[in-house]
Design a protein around this motif. Sequence first.
Motif, short mmCIF file in Angstrom:
data_model
loop_
_atom_site.label_atom_id
_atom_site.label_comp_id
_atom_site.label_asym_id
_atom_site.label_seq_id
_atom_site.Cartn_x
_atom_site.Cartn_y
_atom_site.Cartn_z
N ASP A 1 3.55 -1.13 7.99
CA ASP A 1 2.70 -2.36 7.40
C ASP A 1 2.26 -1.72 6.14
O ASP A 1 2.19 -2.43 4.99
CB ASP A 1 1.44 -2.74 8.36
N ASP A 2 1.49 -0.70 6.12
CA ASP A 2 1.17 0.28 4.70
C ASP A 2 2.28 0.10 3.73
O ASP A 2 2.03 -0.14 2.58
CB ASP A 2 0.41 1.41 5.12
N LEU A 3 3.34 0.49 4.12
CA LEU A 3 4.41 0.90 3.29
C LEU A 3 4.95 -0.52 2.69
O LEU A 3 5.04 -0.47 1.44
CB LEU A 3 5.66 1.49 4.03
N LEU A 4 5.06 -1.37 3.46
CA LEU A 4 5.31 -2.78 2.93
C LEU A 4 4.44 -3.46 1.92
O LEU A 4 4.67 -4.08 0.99
CB LEU A 4 5.90 -3.64 4.12
N ALA A 5 3.24 -3.12 2.26
CA ALA A 5 2.09 -3.62 1.47
C ALA A 5 2.20 -2.88 0.18
O ALA A 5 2.14 -3.64 -0.86
CB ALA A 5 0.78 -3.50 2.06
N PHE A 6 2.46 -1.91 -0.04
CA PHE A 6 2.53 -1.06 -1.23
C PHE A 6 3.78 -1.63 -1.98
O PHE A 6 3.94 -1.78 -3.13
CB PHE A 6 2.84 0.33 -0.92
N VAL A 7 4.97 -1.75 -1.35
CA VAL A 7 6.30 -2.23 -1.64
C VAL A 7 5.77 -3.62 -2.56
O VAL A 7 6.31 -3.93 -3.63
CB VAL A 7 7.17 -2.32 -0.86
N PRO B 1 13.54 8.12 -13.35
CA PRO B 1 12.55 7.18 -12.93
C PRO B 1 13.11 5.91 -13.49
O PRO B 1 12.48 4.76 -12.93
CB PRO B 1 11.35 7.47 -14.00
N ASP B 2 13.87 5.77 -14.48
CA ASP B 2 14.29 4.43 -14.67
C ASP B 2 15.33 3.80 -13.82
O ASP B 2 15.55 2.45 -13.85
CB ASP B 2 15.18 4.90 -15.88
N LEU B 3 15.69 4.44 -12.86
CA LEU B 3 16.38 3.80 -11.87
C LEU B 3 15.46 3.23 -10.45
O LEU B 3 15.93 2.64 -9.70
CB LEU B 3 17.56 4.85 -11.04
N LEU B 4 14.31 3.36 -10.47
CA LEU B 4 13.24 3.12 -9.26
C LEU B 4 12.33 2.19 -9.74
O LEU B 4 11.72 2.11 -10.91
CB LEU B 4 12.80 4.47 -9.13
N THR B 5 11.96 1.37 -8.77
CA THR B 5 10.72 0.41 -8.94
C THR B 5 9.44 1.10 -8.33
O THR B 5 8.41 0.82 -8.83
CB THR B 5 10.91 -0.92 -8.40
N ALA B 6 9.67 1.84 -7.14
CA ALA B 6 8.64 2.58 -6.63
C ALA B 6 9.28 3.55 -5.65
O ALA B 6 10.29 3.56 -5.35
CB ALA B 6 7.70 1.62 -5.58
N THR B 7 8.37 4.38 -5.16
CA THR B 7 8.74 5.75 -4.52
C THR B 7 7.78 5.74 -3.38
O THR B 7 6.49 5.40 -3.39
CB THR B 7 8.94 6.94 -5.05
N VAL B 8 8.21 5.89 -1.98
CA VAL B 8 7.24 6.25 -0.80
C VAL B 8 7.83 7.69 -0.39
O VAL B 8 8.96 8.03 0.00
CB VAL B 8 7.45 5.13 0.26
N PRO C 1 5.55 3.94 -9.59
CA PRO C 1 4.51 3.69 -8.47
C PRO C 1 4.91 4.51 -7.33
O PRO C 1 5.76 4.39 -7.02
CB PRO C 1 4.46 2.57 -8.48
N THR C 2 4.02 5.36 -6.73
CA THR C 2 4.45 6.32 -5.57
C THR C 2 3.31 6.22 -4.69
O THR C 2 2.14 6.32 -4.89
CB THR C 2 4.78 7.54 -6.05
N LEU C 3 3.78 6.16 -3.38
CA LEU C 3 2.71 6.13 -2.20
C LEU C 3 3.13 7.56 -1.61
O LEU C 3 4.12 7.81 -1.13
CB LEU C 3 2.98 5.05 -1.19
N ALA D 1 -2.58 7.57 -1.88
CA ALA D 1 -2.50 8.33 -0.89
C ALA D 1 -3.19 7.74 0.29
O ALA D 1 -4.30 7.20 0.30
CB ALA D 1 -3.25 9.62 -1.18
N ILE D 2 -2.37 7.85 1.40
CA ILE D 2 -2.82 7.42 2.73
C ILE D 2 -2.53 8.46 4.06
O ILE D 2 -1.50 9.10 3.93
CB ILE D 2 -2.15 6.16 3.20
N SER D 3 -3.51 8.99 4.49
CA SER D 3 -3.42 9.81 5.54
C SER D 3 -3.94 9.20 6.97
O SER D 3 -4.80 8.18 7.08
CB SER D 3 -4.03 11.05 5.42
N TYR D 4 -3.45 9.56 8.01
CA TYR D 4 -3.53 8.87 9.44
C TYR D 4 -4.04 9.84 10.39
O TYR D 4 -3.50 10.97 10.75
CB TYR D 4 -2.16 8.46 10.01
N PRO D 5 -5.29 10.01 10.75
CA PRO D 5 -5.91 10.86 11.79
C PRO D 5 -5.05 11.02 13.00
O PRO D 5 -4.67 9.99 13.58
CB PRO D 5 -7.07 10.13 11.96
#
Length: 269
Positions: free
Chosen positions: A259-265, A124-131, A207-209, A238-242
Motif C-alpha cells: 500500500d505504501d509503495l503504491l501510494a508513492f507511485v 535518471p532520464d528513463l525513470l519516473t520513480a524508484t523504490v 523521486p525515490t522511496l 523513507a519508511i521503516s517498519y518496526p
Amino acid sequence: MPTIPPIDIETHGHAGLLLGSMWEPPTAPTWMAVLVHGYGEHIGRYQWVADRLTHDGAVVYGHDHVGHGRSVGERVIVEDFELLVDDLDLLVRRAHEEHPDLPLVLVGHSMGGLIAARYTQRHPDLLTATVLSGPVLGRWPQITDLLQHEEIPDVPISPSSLSRDEDVGEAYARDELVWHGPLQRPTIEAFAAELTTVNEGGRLTVPTLWMHGEDDRLVPIDGSRYGWEQIAASDGRAISYPEARHEIFHETNRDEVLDDLLAFVHEHV
C-alpha cells in the motif's frame, strides 16, 4: 485477488541469455514497473508483488540476474555490478520500446536495491520513480568481516531471517532456483566496490522511496540508512517498519508495505 500468470521473456545480457518474466494487467496498462531481485534468488519469487502491481494497472517486467535463477552464468558470481546495471538497462529500454507512452517505476530489493540505486544515478532520464526495498547501501559490515577471512566461511542465508511469516522461509528453503550456499569472494569484492561507487555517485534526481525493516538481520537498517542519506533525492521519502525483517514484500504486514509503495507511485505516475 486472482493470480496473473507471467509470460516468459528473454534478454541477451553481457554474459549471455537472461531469462525473465512479464506480467500484464487485466486491463490496458497505465504504467510500467521493472522489478530487480536480490542476491541468490530469482524473479519468480515476486509473483505476489507482480499481482499487486498489475491489479493497479502496471505491466511488470523482471529478469534473473546473471548467475541467478534460470539465467546463464556461474552461480551467484558477480565480478562487476556495473555490468548488471548494463543488463538492467536492456530490460528497461525494452519496456519503453513496448510501451513508449507509459511512465516507468524501478523497484529493487536488497542487492537489487543496490543495482536500482546505481541505475537511477546513471539513467535518471528513463525513470519516473524508484523504490528501494531493504537495499544494500552505505555500509554493510558483513562484507567487511567476510573479506578478512582467507577462506570465506560457508554461512548461507538463514531462511528465518527473511520474514516473520514462517511459510516464506520454508518456501525459500525448498526453492531449487535459490542459491543455498555461501557468498563467493568475487561477489563480495564486487559488493564492496559498488557500495563505494554508489556512495560517491551523487544524489538521486528521480523521486525515490527507501523502505526497510527495522529488524533486518541480513542488511541491517543503520548501514543502509547511512547510504540512503548520502544519495537521497530532494523529494525522496523513507519508511521503516518496526519488527519487520529483510523481505518486507513477504512480511506479515506485506499489504501495508505494498500500500505504501503504491501510494508513492500514485504521487508521481
